[in-house]
Design a protein around this motif. Structure first.
Motif, short mmCIF file in Angstrom:
data_model
loop_
_atom_site.label_atom_id
_atom_site.label_comp_id
_atom_site.label_asym_id
_atom_site.label_seq_id
_atom_site.Cartn_x
_atom_site.Cartn_y
_atom_site.Cartn_z
N GLU A 47 42.64 44.77 44.22
CA GLU A 47 42.81 44.84 42.77
C GLU A 47 44.24 45.18 42.39
O GLU A 47 44.79 44.62 41.43
CB GLU A 47 41.86 45.87 42.18
CG GLU A 47 40.39 45.49 42.21
CD GLU A 47 40.10 44.32 41.30
OE1 GLU A 47 40.67 44.24 40.21
OE2 GLU A 47 39.30 43.46 41.71
N LEU A 48 44.87 46.06 43.15
CA LEU A 48 46.22 46.49 42.82
C LEU A 48 47.26 45.43 43.14
O LEU A 48 48.42 45.55 42.71
CB LEU A 48 46.55 47.78 43.58
CG LEU A 48 45.75 49.02 43.13
CD1 LEU A 48 46.08 50.21 44.00
CD2 LEU A 48 46.03 49.34 41.66
N GLY A 57 45.17 44.23 37.40
CA GLY A 57 44.02 44.68 38.17
C GLY A 57 43.82 46.18 38.17
O GLY A 57 42.90 46.68 38.84
N GLU A 58 44.66 46.91 37.44
CA GLU A 58 44.54 48.37 37.45
C GLU A 58 43.19 48.84 36.92
O GLU A 58 42.65 49.84 37.39
CB GLU A 58 45.66 48.99 36.62
CG GLU A 58 47.06 48.84 37.21
CD GLU A 58 47.67 47.49 36.90
OE1 GLU A 58 47.01 46.69 36.19
OE2 GLU A 58 48.81 47.23 37.35
N ALA A 59 42.65 48.14 35.92
CA ALA A 59 41.36 48.56 35.36
C ALA A 59 40.25 48.41 36.39
O ALA A 59 39.39 49.29 36.55
CB ALA A 59 41.03 47.71 34.12
N GLY A 60 40.25 47.29 37.11
CA GLY A 60 39.25 47.10 38.16
C GLY A 60 39.40 48.13 39.26
O GLY A 60 38.41 48.65 39.80
N VAL A 71 37.90 51.44 38.19
CA VAL A 71 36.44 51.46 38.30
C VAL A 71 36.02 51.77 39.72
O VAL A 71 35.15 52.61 39.99
CB VAL A 71 35.84 50.11 37.85
CG1 VAL A 71 34.35 50.04 38.16
CG2 VAL A 71 36.08 49.90 36.36
N LEU A 72 36.65 51.09 40.68
CA LEU A 72 36.32 51.29 42.09
C LEU A 72 36.70 52.69 42.56
O LEU A 72 35.98 53.30 43.36
CB LEU A 72 37.02 50.23 42.94
CG LEU A 72 36.56 48.80 42.71
CD1 LEU A 72 37.48 47.82 43.42
CD2 LEU A 72 35.13 48.60 43.17
N VAL A 73 37.84 53.20 42.07
CA VAL A 73 38.23 54.58 42.41
C VAL A 73 37.19 55.57 41.88
O VAL A 73 36.81 56.52 42.57
CB VAL A 73 39.62 54.89 41.84
CG1 VAL A 73 39.91 56.38 41.91
CG2 VAL A 73 40.69 54.11 42.61
#
Length: 227
Positions: free
Chosen positions: A185-186, A191-194, A197-199
């Motif tokens: 994502e990064l 992709g920071e928002a995704g 979420v995963l974090v």
């Protein structure tokens, strides 16, 4: 990019649980061996067990690829009987298990070291054999340490990155666990928002595991004191 969250979460849990369960019997045996045995040269076993903690994870992943790849010394033989680790979720579990194994061994070994050998000797003097003594005396006493080792190993397996991406790559729905998905994502603009979420999911799983371990460890400790 909207992440495919649940396949990543379920795969990560499957990999971490498989790695932890598969490593437990060997970790228990090695911990008891290192704690109780006085065999010469046992330091070599200790070095090998703890080597993944010292080596860069990428090096461990490379060594796994050399050994367990389709053309590796062990992997080629396993592939002939239908067992494939490289670029498969089973390889991710193997990498996670190897990286978490030393932590599990250390936690269990500390618990075994804390058991008074005279208690085990008394059990044997009363007629119990080595196996019966271990199962009925030693194992209940080290139960909190085993539980701690399981939780530590699970957390380490859940967060494993370097060895996993080197050994099995970053394949969606096959080897992409939570750390690899966050990394992916990064690498994508926006992709920071995704990734966030995963974090958040990673933190939630870790908190649940830690709280659960504290509750179970407390119950195990009370059970041992009452035994």
């Amino acid at each position: 990019m909207e992440p495919s969250v649940w396949p990543v979460v379920t795969l990560s849990l499957k990999v971490a649980l498989t790695a932890t369960v598969a490593a437990l019997p060997l970790a228990l045996a090695v911990a008891v061996l290192l704690s109780r045995s006085r065999l010469p040269g046992l330091w070599v076993v200790n070095v090998i067990v703890h080597l993944p903690l010292i080596l860069p994870p990428v090096v461990t992943g490379y060594l796994l690829l050399v050994l367990f790849g389709r053309r590796g010394a062990v992997g080629a033989w396993l592939a002939d009987i239908g067992i494939v680790f490289a670029f498969n979720w089973t390889g991710a579990a193997l990498a996670a298990g190897v990286m978490s194994f030393p932590l599990m061994v250390r936690a269990i070994r500390l618990a075994v070291d804390a058991v008074d050998p005279r208690v085990e000797a008394a059990s044997r003097n009363l007629g119990a054999g080595p196996v019966a003594t271990f199962v009925c005396v030693t194992l209940p006493l080290i139960a909190p340490g085993i539980l701690a080792g399981i939780i530590i190993a699970f957390a380490k397996a859940l967060g494993e990155f370097g060895a996993t991406i080197t050994f099995v790559s970053n394949i969606p729905d096959v080897t992409r666990t939570l750390p690899l998905a966050i990394y992916t994502e990064l690498q994508v603009p926006g992709g920071e928002a995704g990734a966030a979420v995963l974090v958040g999911i990673s933190v939630a799983i870790s908190v649940v595991a830690l709280v659960g371990s504290e509750v179970l460890a407390g119950r195990a400790a009370r059970w041992v004191r009452g035994a």
